[in-house]
Design a protein around this motif. Structure first.
Motif, PDB file in Angstrom:
ATOM      1  N   THR A   1      -4.451  -3.207   5.377  1.00  0.00           N
ATOM      2  CA  THR A   1      -5.457  -3.408   4.324  1.00  0.00           C
ATOM      3  C   THR A   1      -6.297  -2.156   4.130  1.00  0.00           C
ATOM      4  OG1 THR A   1      -5.549  -5.787   4.751  1.00  0.00           O
ATOM      5  CG2 THR A   1      -7.416  -4.818   3.599  1.00  0.00           C
ATOM      6  N   ARG A   2      -6.685  -1.531   5.216  1.00  0.00           N
ATOM      7  CA  ARG A   2      -7.485  -0.295   5.113  1.00  0.00           C
ATOM      8  C   ARG A   2      -6.673   0.813   4.447  1.00  0.00           C
ATOM      9  NH1 ARG A   2     -11.348   2.099   9.902  1.00  0.00           N
ATOM     10  NH2 ARG A   2     -12.303   3.776   8.666  1.00  0.00           N
ATOM     11  N   GLU A   3      -5.422   0.935   4.830  1.00  0.00           N
ATOM     12  CA  GLU A   3      -4.543   1.962   4.250  1.00  0.00           C
ATOM     13  C   GLU A   3      -4.379   1.760   2.743  1.00  0.00           C
ATOM     14  OE1 GLU A   3       0.243   2.923   4.246  1.00  0.00           O
ATOM     15  OE2 GLU A   3      -0.621   1.918   6.003  1.00  0.00           O
ATOM     16  N   LYS A   4      -4.283   0.507   2.321  1.00  0.00           N
ATOM     17  CA  LYS A   4      -4.022   0.200   0.904  1.00  0.00           C
ATOM     18  C   LYS A   4      -5.305  -0.042   0.108  1.00  0.00           C
ATOM     19  CE  LYS A   4       0.390   0.406   1.583  1.00  0.00           C
ATOM     20  NZ  LYS A   4       1.170   1.529   1.008  1.00  0.00           N
ATOM     21  N   ASN A   5      -6.459   0.056   0.754  1.00  0.00           N
ATOM     22  CA  ASN A   5      -7.767  -0.175   0.128  1.00  0.00           C
ATOM     23  C   ASN A   5      -7.852  -1.550  -0.529  1.00  0.00           C
ATOM     24  OD1 ASN A   5     -10.428   0.443  -0.518  1.00  0.00           O
ATOM     25  ND2 ASN A   5      -9.895   1.446  -2.442  1.00  0.00           N
ATOM     26  N   GLY A   6      -7.348  -2.571   0.190  1.00  0.00           N
ATOM     27  CA  GLY A   6      -7.526  -3.948  -0.229  1.00  0.00           C
ATOM     28  C   GLY A   6      -8.747  -4.536   0.444  1.00  0.00           C
ATOM     29  N   VAL A   7      -8.804  -5.856   0.492  1.00  0.00           N
ATOM     30  CA  VAL A   7      -9.892  -6.555   1.184  1.00  0.00           C
ATOM     31  C   VAL A   7      -9.280  -7.577   2.132  1.00  0.00           C
ATOM     32  CG1 VAL A   7     -11.861  -8.117   0.936  1.00  0.00           C
ATOM     33  CG2 VAL A   7     -11.573  -6.227  -0.678  1.00  0.00           C
ATOM     34  N   PHE A   8      -9.796  -7.629   3.359  1.00  0.00           N
ATOM     35  CA  PHE A   8      -9.332  -8.582   4.366  1.00  0.00           C
ATOM     36  C   PHE A   8     -10.479  -9.509   4.708  1.00  0.00           C
ATOM     37  CE2 PHE A   8      -7.395  -8.971   8.917  1.00  0.00           C
ATOM     38  CZ  PHE A   8      -6.920 -10.224   8.611  1.00  0.00           C
ATOM     39  N   LEU A   9     -10.347 -10.779   4.353  1.00  0.00           N
ATOM     40  CA  LEU A   9     -11.347 -11.808   4.612  1.00  0.00           C
ATOM     41  C   LEU A   9     -10.892 -12.609   5.827  1.00  0.00           C
ATOM     42  CD1 LEU A   9     -11.683 -12.932   0.891  1.00  0.00           C
ATOM     43  CD2 LEU A   9     -13.216 -11.363   2.118  1.00  0.00           C
ATOM     44  N   ILE A  10     -11.389 -12.247   6.996  1.00  0.00           N
ATOM     45  CA  ILE A  10     -10.889 -12.802   8.257  1.00  0.00           C
ATOM     46  C   ILE A  10     -11.619 -14.103   8.565  1.00  0.00           C
ATOM     47  CG2 ILE A  10     -10.507 -12.349  10.709  1.00  0.00           C
ATOM     48  CD1 ILE A  10     -11.056  -9.312   9.935  1.00  0.00           C
ATOM     49  N   SER A  11     -10.862 -15.171   8.717  1.00  0.00           N
ATOM     50  CA  SER A  11     -11.458 -16.446   9.096  1.00  0.00           C
ATOM     51  C   SER A  11     -10.766 -17.041  10.313  1.00  0.00           C
ATOM     52  CB  SER A  11     -11.399 -17.435   7.930  1.00  0.00           C
ATOM     53  OG  SER A  11     -12.014 -18.638   8.272  1.00  0.00           O
TER      54      SER A  11
END
Length: 412
Positions: free
Chosen positions: A118-128
Motif C-alpha cells: 500500500t505504501r509503495e502504491k500510495n493507496g490507503v490501508f484501513l486496518i481493522s
C-alpha cells in the motif's frame, strides 16, 4: 430585415450555449473502489469475512455517495492467511483493478505485507482485523490507519486487569506468527512491569486442532495464569480443550488475550463464563451501537457484529469523508492526512482521533463474559467492568518517538 436578424442571432447563440453550460455543471461522479481483504473461509472468517463486506457496504450506504457526487464500489477477496497471497492480491488491486483503499485484513503477517504494498502504491490501508502494535510502531506508514484494537491495548487492558487481581506468574500459549508474538511480547512487558514473572511459553501453528501438548506444558509450569496469545478458531479450540482438562478447576486461570463476541457464541456461556477480555466495541453499549447491530444482523443471518466488523464500518465511513474533503482518492497519503486532521464523534467507537503514527485512538472496554443465568438471549454475553479512556487505552505517542518515523518527523 436587419433588425430581425440581429434579434434572432442572440437567441440562437443562447440555445447552443445552454446545453454546453449544463454539461459543464454536471461533473462526472468521482469513482472510489474499496477492497475488503479478509479470511473468508478459515479460522478468522467469523471475526471478519463476509461480515466485514457487509459492514463496508453499510458504511457506503450511510455516507450517501450521491450527495457527494461519488460512485463507490466494494470488492472482496480471501487472503487465506498467507502473506504472499495477500500482497499479490493487494498489488493486483492497485495496479490493475484501480482499488483506492484496502480494509480489514485479519492476520498481522498478511497485514504487514499489505502495508508495504500500500505504501509503495500510495493507496490507503484501513486496518481493522490485524492487531500487531508494530503497525503503528516500527512498521508505521503514512498510508495506514489502524482502527479497532492492537496488542498493546489488549495487553494493558486484559493483562493489566488480571495482574492487578493477583495473577503474577504467567505461561503463554502463543500462535506462531506476527500477531501472537506481538501479543505475548506486549503482555509479558505488562506482567514484568507489575512485578510478575513469565515462567515460559510454547508456540503453536496457526489453525491448530489439538492443543493437548501445549496445555499440558502450561499445566506443568504451575503458572497462576495461562495466557492465550492467539485468536479466532485457535482461541476457541484452546478454551474448549482447557475445559476438558479441568485446568481452571485445578486452580490455574485462563486468560484469553483476544476474545471476540463470535468466539463466545461458539464456545457457549457455560464454557466461556468468567473470561475477562478487552474490546473496543460491544453491540449493547448504547442506542447507536444497538441500532447498528440490529441492521447488521438483519443482513448477516442474525449474527451480531464483532469489534473487527465495527472497525471496518467506521474506518470506511471516515475514509470516504476524507476523500470528499480532499476531492480525490488517488493520493492515498493525502487522504490519510485528512483523516488525521479530523476528530470524530464516531457512532460505534465514540470520540476518536487518528494520531501521527496512524493509530485511531478511542476508548476501550474491559468486560467479563456473563454466566448463563445472567444472559437475556443470543449475543447478550458481556458485562462491562471498566471503560478505559482513550488517552490510556493505547500506547502513548511519546513512546513512539524514535520507533515510528512519522512521529519523529512530526516532533522535529
Amino acid at each position: 430585415m436587419r433588425a430581425s436578424i440581429l434579434l434572432v442571432m442572440p437567441l440562437t447563440l443562447a440555445l447552443y450555449a445552454g446545453p454546453a453550460q449544463a454539461q459543464q455543471a454536471e461533473k462526472a461522479p468521482q469513482n472510489v473502489k474499496i477492497g475488503v481483504l479478509s479470511d473468508m473461509s478459515g479460522l478468522y472468517a467469523d471475526i471478519g469475512g463476509q461480515g466485514s463486506v457487509i459492514a463496508a457496504r453499510m458504511a457506503v450506504e450511510d455516507f450517501k455517495p450521491d450527495s457527494h457526487n461519488m460512485k463507490i464500489e466494494i470488492v472482496s477477496a480471501d487472503h487465506q492467511n498467507k502473506p504472499d497471497i495477500g500482497s499479490a492480491i493487494a498489488r493486483r488491486w492497485y495496479d490493475i483493478d484501480h482499488v483506492n483503499a484496502i480494509t480489514d485484513v485479519p492476520n498481522s503477517g498478511v497485514a504487514l505485507a499489505v502495508s508495504n504494498v500500500t505504501r509503495e502504491k500510495n493507496g490507503v490501508f484501513l486496518i481493522s482485523g490485524a492487531g500487531d502494535s508494530d503497525l503503528t510502531g516500527q512498521q508505521c506508514s503514512p498510508n495506514s490507519v489502524h482502527w479497532a484494537y492492537d496488542t498493546w491495548a489488549l495487553a494493558h487492558g486484559t493483562g493489566g486487569a488480571i495482574v492487578r487481581r493477583g495473577g503474577k506468574s504467567w505461561f503463554f500459549v502463543t500462535a506462531d506468527y506476527a500477531f501472537g508474538h506481538a501479543l505475548e511480547r506486549d503482555t509479558a512487558a505488562v506482567v514484568k512491569a507489575a512485578g510478575g514473572q513469565v515462567l515460559g511459553s510454547v508456540r503453536h501453528p496457526l489453525n491448530t486442532a489439538d492443543f493437548s501438548s501445549y496445555l499440558l506444558q502450561a499445566q506443568d509450569s504451575k503458572a497462576q495464569v495461562i495466557g492465550l496469545a492467539n485468536a479466532g478458531g485457535d482461541t476457541i479450540n484452546a478454551v474448549k480443550q482447557a475445559a476438558e482438562f479441568g485446568i481452571v478447576q485445578r486452580g490455574q486461570r485462563l486468560a484469553g488475550l483476544l476474545v471476540f463476541l463470535t468466539d463466545v457464541h461458539a464456545l457457549g456461556l457455560q464454557t466461556a463464563q468468567g473470561l475477562t477480555l478487552t474490546t473496543g466495541f460491544y453491540w449493547d453499549l448504547n442506542d447507536k451501537t444497538r441500532l447498528f447491530a440490529k441492521r447488521f444482523a438483519a443482513l448477516d443471518g442474525g449474527k451480531y457484529p464483532t469489534m473487527v466488523q465495527a472497525g471496518v464500518y467506521s474506518s470506511v465511513l471516515h475514509y470516504l469523508e476524507a476523500v470528499a474533503k480532499v476531492g480525490s482518492a488517488t493520493d492515498g497519503a493525502k487522504v490519510v492526512e485528512a483523516m488525521k486532521a479530523t476528530k470524530y464523534d464516531d457512532p460505534l467507537f465514540g470520540l476518536t482521533e487518528v494520531r501521527e503514527d496512524g493509530r485511531a485512538v478511542h476508548a476501550m472496554y474491559l468486560v467479563e463474559v456473563k454466566k448463563p443465568a445472567e444472559s437475556k438471549g443470543p449475543y447478550d454475553y458481556f458485562k462491562v467492568l471498566d471503560k478505559i479512556p482513550a488517552d490510556q487505552a493505547f500506547r502513548p505517542l511519546t513512546d513512539e518517538k524514535g520507533i515510528c518515523g512519522l512521529v519523529k518527523a512530526a516532533a522535529n
